[in-house]
Design a protein around this motif. Structure first.
Motif, PDB file in Angstrom:
ATOM      1  N   SER A  38       1.058  -1.238   0.115  1.00  0.00           N
ATOM      2  CA  SER A  38      -0.253   0.010   0.090  1.00  0.00           C
ATOM      3  C   SER A  38       1.133   0.798  -0.410  1.00  0.00           C
ATOM      4  O   SER A  38       2.064   1.456   0.413  1.00  0.00           O
ATOM      5  CB  SER A  38      -0.606   0.124   0.939  1.00  0.00           C
ATOM      6  OG  SER A  38      -0.121   0.574   2.305  1.00  0.00           O
ATOM      7  N   MET A  39      -0.196   2.334  -0.386  1.00  0.00           N
ATOM      8  CA  MET A  39       0.839   3.776  -0.039  1.00  0.00           C
ATOM      9  C   MET A  39       2.147   3.688   1.174  1.00  0.00           C
ATOM     10  O   MET A  39       2.650   4.467   1.456  1.00  0.00           O
ATOM     11  CB  MET A  39      -0.027   4.885  -0.587  1.00  0.00           C
ATOM     12  CG  MET A  39       0.764   6.170  -1.123  1.00  0.00           C
ATOM     13  SD  MET A  39      -0.485   7.126  -1.428  1.00  0.00           S
ATOM     14  CE  MET A  39      -1.418   7.942  -0.247  1.00  0.00           C
ATOM     15  N   ALA A  40       1.276   3.402   2.513  1.00  0.00           N
ATOM     16  CA  ALA A  40       2.411   3.320   3.559  1.00  0.00           C
ATOM     17  C   ALA A  40       3.633   2.701   3.966  1.00  0.00           C
ATOM     18  O   ALA A  40       4.475   3.013   4.202  1.00  0.00           O
ATOM     19  CB  ALA A  40       1.345   2.512   4.698  1.00  0.00           C
ATOM     20  N   ASP A  41       3.528   1.553   2.521  1.00  0.00           N
ATOM     21  CA  ASP A  41       4.647   1.248   2.558  1.00  0.00           C
ATOM     22  C   ASP A  41       5.879   1.788   1.454  1.00  0.00           C
ATOM     23  O   ASP A  41       7.076   1.040   1.312  1.00  0.00           O
ATOM     24  CB  ASP A  41       5.004  -0.482   1.856  1.00  0.00           C
ATOM     25  CG  ASP A  41       4.235  -0.254   2.815  1.00  0.00           C
ATOM     26  OD1 ASP A  41       3.355  -0.615   3.738  1.00  0.00           O
ATOM     27  OD2 ASP A  41       2.974  -2.132   2.134  1.00  0.00           O
ATOM     28  N   LEU A  42       5.510   3.524   1.139  1.00  0.00           N
ATOM     29  CA  LEU A  42       6.529   3.614   0.106  1.00  0.00           C
ATOM     30  C   LEU A  42       7.173   4.665   0.638  1.00  0.00           C
ATOM     31  O   LEU A  42       8.393   5.244   0.321  1.00  0.00           O
ATOM     32  CB  LEU A  42       5.804   4.520  -1.200  1.00  0.00           C
ATOM     33  CG  LEU A  42       4.027   3.979  -1.949  1.00  0.00           C
ATOM     34  CD1 LEU A  42       3.803   5.108  -2.520  1.00  0.00           C
ATOM     35  CD2 LEU A  42       5.770   3.129  -2.157  1.00  0.00           C
ATOM     36  N   ALA A  43       7.769   4.944   1.957  1.00  0.00           N
ATOM     37  CA  ALA A  43       8.851   5.594   2.886  1.00  0.00           C
ATOM     38  C   ALA A  43      10.101   5.106   2.305  1.00  0.00           C
ATOM     39  O   ALA A  43      10.177   4.083   2.856  1.00  0.00           O
ATOM     40  CB  ALA A  43       8.483   5.832   4.123  1.00  0.00           C
ATOM     41  N   GLY A  44      11.195   5.967   1.880  1.00  0.00           N
ATOM     42  CA  GLY A  44      12.479   5.863   1.099  1.00  0.00           C
ATOM     43  C   GLY A  44      12.429   5.095   0.103  1.00  0.00           C
ATOM     44  O   GLY A  44      13.743   4.797   0.011  1.00  0.00           O
ATOM     45  N   LYS A  45      11.278   4.989  -0.381  1.00  0.00           N
ATOM     46  CA  LYS A  45      11.041   4.170  -1.869  1.00  0.00           C
ATOM     47  C   LYS A  45      11.442   5.019  -3.040  1.00  0.00           C
ATOM     48  O   LYS A  45      11.318   6.428  -3.135  1.00  0.00           O
ATOM     49  CB  LYS A  45       9.939   3.221  -2.045  1.00  0.00           C
ATOM     50  CG  LYS A  45       9.708   2.951  -1.168  1.00  0.00           C
ATOM     51  CD  LYS A  45      10.253   1.471  -0.624  1.00  0.00           C
ATOM     52  CE  LYS A  45      10.042   0.078   0.248  1.00  0.00           C
ATOM     53  NZ  LYS A  45      11.659  -0.768   0.591  1.00  0.00           N
ATOM     54  N   VAL A  46      12.386   5.142  -4.370  1.00  0.00           N
ATOM     55  CA  VAL A  46      12.088   5.565  -5.304  1.00  0.00           C
ATOM     56  C   VAL A  46      11.296   5.352  -5.922  1.00  0.00           C
ATOM     57  O   VAL A  46      10.607   4.269  -6.672  1.00  0.00           O
ATOM     58  CB  VAL A  46      13.571   5.002  -6.292  1.00  0.00           C
ATOM     59  CG1 VAL A  46      13.766   5.518  -7.644  1.00  0.00           C
ATOM     60  CG2 VAL A  46      14.445   5.171  -4.723  1.00  0.00           C
ATOM     61  N   LEU A  47       9.876   6.423  -6.901  1.00  0.00           N
ATOM     62  CA  LEU A  47       9.511   6.762  -7.924  1.00  0.00           C
ATOM     63  C   LEU A  47       9.359   7.085  -8.536  1.00  0.00           C
ATOM     64  O   LEU A  47      10.202   8.412  -9.003  1.00  0.00           O
ATOM     65  CB  LEU A  47       7.685   7.043  -6.755  1.00  0.00           C
ATOM     66  CG  LEU A  47       6.303   7.582  -7.423  1.00  0.00           C
ATOM     67  CD1 LEU A  47       5.484   6.916  -6.145  1.00  0.00           C
ATOM     68  CD2 LEU A  47       7.112   8.347  -8.659  1.00  0.00           C
ATOM     69  N   GLY A  48       8.973   6.552  -9.549  1.00  0.00           N
ATOM     70  CA  GLY A  48       9.166   6.649 -11.353  1.00  0.00           C
ATOM     71  C   GLY A  48       7.615   6.968 -12.201  1.00  0.00           C
ATOM     72  O   GLY A  48       6.649   6.452 -11.355  1.00  0.00           O
ATOM     73  N   THR A  49       8.167   8.141 -12.976  1.00  0.00           N
ATOM     74  CA  THR A  49       6.984   8.757 -13.341  1.00  0.00           C
ATOM     75  C   THR A  49       6.666   9.294 -15.543  1.00  0.00           C
ATOM     76  O   THR A  49       8.400   9.388 -15.035  1.00  0.00           O
ATOM     77  CB  THR A  49       5.444   9.442 -13.033  1.00  0.00           C
ATOM     78  OG1 THR A  49       4.061   9.009 -13.535  1.00  0.00           O
ATOM     79  CG2 THR A  49       6.231  10.843 -12.833  1.00  0.00           C
ATOM     80  N   GLN A  50       6.675   9.943 -15.586  1.00  0.00           N
ATOM     81  CA  GLN A  50       6.865  10.471 -17.300  1.00  0.00           C
ATOM     82  C   GLN A  50       6.411  11.883 -16.695  1.00  0.00           C
ATOM     83  O   GLN A  50       5.578  12.468 -16.646  1.00  0.00           O
ATOM     84  CB  GLN A  50       5.807   9.926 -17.878  1.00  0.00           C
ATOM     85  CG  GLN A  50       6.428  10.726 -19.801  1.00  0.00           C
ATOM     86  CD  GLN A  50       5.178  10.053 -20.606  1.00  0.00           C
ATOM     87  OE1 GLN A  50       4.396   9.624 -20.406  1.00  0.00           O
ATOM     88  NE2 GLN A  50       5.333  10.969 -22.114  1.00  0.00           N
ATOM     89  N   ALA A  51       8.032  12.074 -17.568  1.00  0.00           N
ATOM     90  CA  ALA A  51       7.817  14.293 -17.398  1.00  0.00           C
ATOM     91  C   ALA A  51       6.706  14.886 -17.852  1.00  0.00           C
ATOM     92  O   ALA A  51       6.414  14.159 -19.057  1.00  0.00           O
ATOM     93  CB  ALA A  51       9.871  14.188 -17.795  1.00  0.00           C
TER      94      ALA A  51
END
Length: 272
Positions: free
Chosen positions: A133-146
């Motif tokens: 879940s979103m609660a597990d995203l702390a400290g993670k690398v998130l990618g998306t399109q510019a």
């Protein structure tokens, strides 16, 4: 007093003529006999290059049908998504037709047609990542399109953004998805129409997981230059006609299992 009145009248006439002169979008398209469609060529299933090197996709099929009914040729023009506004305002293309999310900020820069497709902002991870879940995203690398709406959504969620270790921007979603598979990023923020389509095309779709949180529901529109209401109206009327005679559903079924089109929802509002 007469002089002031004459000046005011002249100003009003100038503004009226100016407004009329600006709305030549449809006339220009009809005069040259073609509609130049700016699109992201790495955005399946909306528009992309297939295994034979041919541009295909839902948006391309829909635009081709609209142009056929308008009596003009469809010209496909791949563009850099991060420079889409400049491509349109500079006159290099007649419209941006490529899963373009309608936002208030974009409405200030361009004119949109009716919404024609529903979308959501979702987060995709590898199924074995341990992220549930979103609660597990702390400290993670998130990618998306510019330059995508996903960037705007991330900015609108400051707590999520602040919790991340890094934000990685790719030129397109296909590259970002490959980065996810290779472990370069931990989570991908992406349009649901692209993410779900991409996952379904994989040899093992179960290798991916979509997090339960939907960050934002959105709608796609086709953008033309500000002031070119006649061109937007012409496209709207063809979209409505295509929906009413069943052609839209035929095109949709080739790319989406579920009906995510919104033309019927807005037809009464936009029908002339």
């Amino acid at each position: 007093m007469k002089k002031i009145f004459a000046l005011l009248l002249a100003a009003m006439l100038l503004l009226t003529c100016s407004a009329l002169a600006e709305d030549d979008g449809l006339a220009n398209v009809m005069a040259k006999g073609k509609l130049i469609m700016g699109f992201d060529e790495a955005y399946p299933p909306m528009g992309f290059v297939d295994e034979n090197g041919v541009h295909v996709g839902f948006d391309i099929d829909l635009a081709r049908e609209v142009c056929k009914r308008m009596g003009v040729e469809l010209v496909l023009q791949p563009i850099s998504w991060d420079a889409k506004e400049l491509e349109l305002s500079g006159g290099n293309i007649d419209c941006i037709w490529s899963g373009l999310t309608i936002t208030d900020e974009r409405k200030e820069q361009m004119l949109f047609t009716m919404p024609y497709l529903a979308n959501e902002q979702i987060m995709v991870v590898m199924a074995d990542s341990g992220i549930a879940s979103m609660a597990d995203l702390a400290g993670k690398v998130l990618g998306t399109q510019a330059g995508s709406a996903s960037v705007d959504v991330l900015e609108a969620n400051p707590e999520l953004k602040a919790s991340l270790a890094e934000i990685a921007l790719s030129d397109d979603f296909v590259a970002a998805l490959m980065d996810l598979k290779l472990g370069g990023i931990d989570v991908l923020l992406i349009d649901s129409v692209v993410g779900n389509y991409y996952i379904a095309q994989q040899d093992d779709p179960s290798a991916f997981a979509v997090l339960p949180e939907v960050l934002q529901a959105e709608e796609y529109g086709i953008a033309v230059r500000k002031g070119e209401q006649t061109l937007a109206d012409a496209i709207n009327q063809q979209l409505i006609a295509i929906q009413e005679d069943g052609t839209l559903d035929t095109i949709r079924a080739a790319w989406f299992a579920n009906d995510v089109t919104t033309v019927a929802k807005y037809a009464a509002e936009y029908k002339k």
